[in-house]
Write an enzyme that holds these catalytic residues in place. Structure first.
Site, PDB file in Angstrom:
ATOM      1  N   GLU A   1      -4.356   0.737  -5.866  1.00 60.56           N
ATOM      2  CA  GLU A   1      -3.631   0.074  -6.412  1.00 60.56           C
ATOM      3  C   GLU A   1      -3.348   0.054  -8.023  1.00 60.56           C
ATOM      4  O   GLU A   1      -4.241   1.161  -8.725  1.00 60.56           O
ATOM      5  CB  GLU A   1      -3.357  -1.862  -5.757  1.00 60.56           C
ATOM      6  CG  GLU A   1      -3.703  -1.927  -4.943  1.00 60.56           C
ATOM      7  CD  GLU A   1      -1.990  -2.099  -4.380  1.00 60.56           C
ATOM      8  OE1 GLU A   1      -1.306  -1.830  -5.076  1.00 60.56           O
ATOM      9  OE2 GLU A   1      -1.365  -1.914  -3.182  1.00 60.56           O
TER      10      GLU A   1
ATOM     11  N   CYS B   1       1.259  -1.822   0.036  1.00 58.04           N
ATOM     12  CA  CYS B   1       0.349  -0.071  -0.408  1.00 58.04           C
ATOM     13  C   CYS B   1       0.758   1.439   0.098  1.00 58.04           C
ATOM     14  O   CYS B   1       1.563   1.611   1.157  1.00 58.04           O
ATOM     15  CB  CYS B   1      -1.189  -0.048   1.114  1.00 58.04           C
ATOM     16  SG  CYS B   1      -1.846   1.952   1.526  1.00 58.04           S
TER      17      CYS B   1
END
Length: 231
Positions: free
Chosen positions: A105, A2
């Protein structure tokens, strides 16, 4: 991994979700990047009651000589928290929950990388597992930092990346934050999110630049660009 997320839930939504009063105002943020301040609900062995606090994103171990080392520790793999020197003390004694409205993402689309926004399917916010650590330089300057814990990706995130943040079940928030919780019990909380919890959709590439921070970053692109059906 992340490397970017958003938090635009209101103070009222955060208080309702986490059941802890928020003593200061929050500003909506749509592109939170490493080394920036992040909001978290934290405890420690010395302070077991949850409190809201801002950390710098990127954990700097107490023994580090240079705070720049935090740039390499924005994430911590759940499989090795109990043994990796940089994280094992924080895993036992200094845990936190980072509220997120969603995270980004990137998936490969031909030669390009297409950003996606991954968010709760039904709620306005989710709680992500983290660790925190205080650090002090030789000249006495203090810094308090954190890292986000990751695990294997679920079916929603897997087409984008093999790993994802650990999204905690709200019923386990108190267990995660309780400094007395045994390590073996903590490990059971570090698992992929249920398949129906999250949804994902493609967004514009302006999010690639961390100086951009506006609601338009989370606006979905044309459905034709979707690589999969998230959620």
């Amino acid at each position: 991994m992340c490397g970017r997320f958003a938090l635009f839930a209101s103070a009222e939504e955060l208080e309702r979700h986490f059941q802890v009063p928020l003593p200061f105002a929050v500003t909506p943020r749509y592109n939170i990047a490493p080394s920036q301040p992040v909001l978290a609900l934290a405890t420690s062995t010395d302070a077991p009651e949850p409190v809201w606090i801002h950390f710098r994103w990127g954990l700097v171990p107490r023994w580090a000589k240079d705070p720049a080392s935090g740039n390499q520790m924005i994430n911590a793999r759940c499989e090795s928290l109990h043994e990796k020197l940089a994280f094992r003390s924080a895993f036992r004694h200094r845990r936190c929950i980072l509220p997120m409205s969603g995270f980004y993402e990137w998936a490969k689309v031909g030669a390009k990388r297409q950003p996606y926004f991954v968010k709760p399917a039904t709620d306005s916010v989710m709680g992500v597992a983290g660790l925190w650590e205080p650090w002090q330089s030789p000249d006495g300057a203090a810094l308090t930092t954190c890292t986000i814990i990751t695990t294997g990706a679920n079916a929603t995130v897997r087409p984008l990346h093999p790993r994802m943040v650990v999204v905690l079940d709200p019923a386990t928030y108190a267990l995660w934050l309780d400094p007395s919780t045994p390590v073996e019990a903590l490990k059971t909380l570090l698992r992929p999110a249920p398949e129906t919890l999250l949804t994902a959709y493609p967004v514009g590439t302006r999010v690639n630049n961390p100086t951009h921070d506006a609601p338009l970053l989370i606006e979905p692109l044309s459905p034709e660009l979707t690589l999969f059906e998230g959620g």
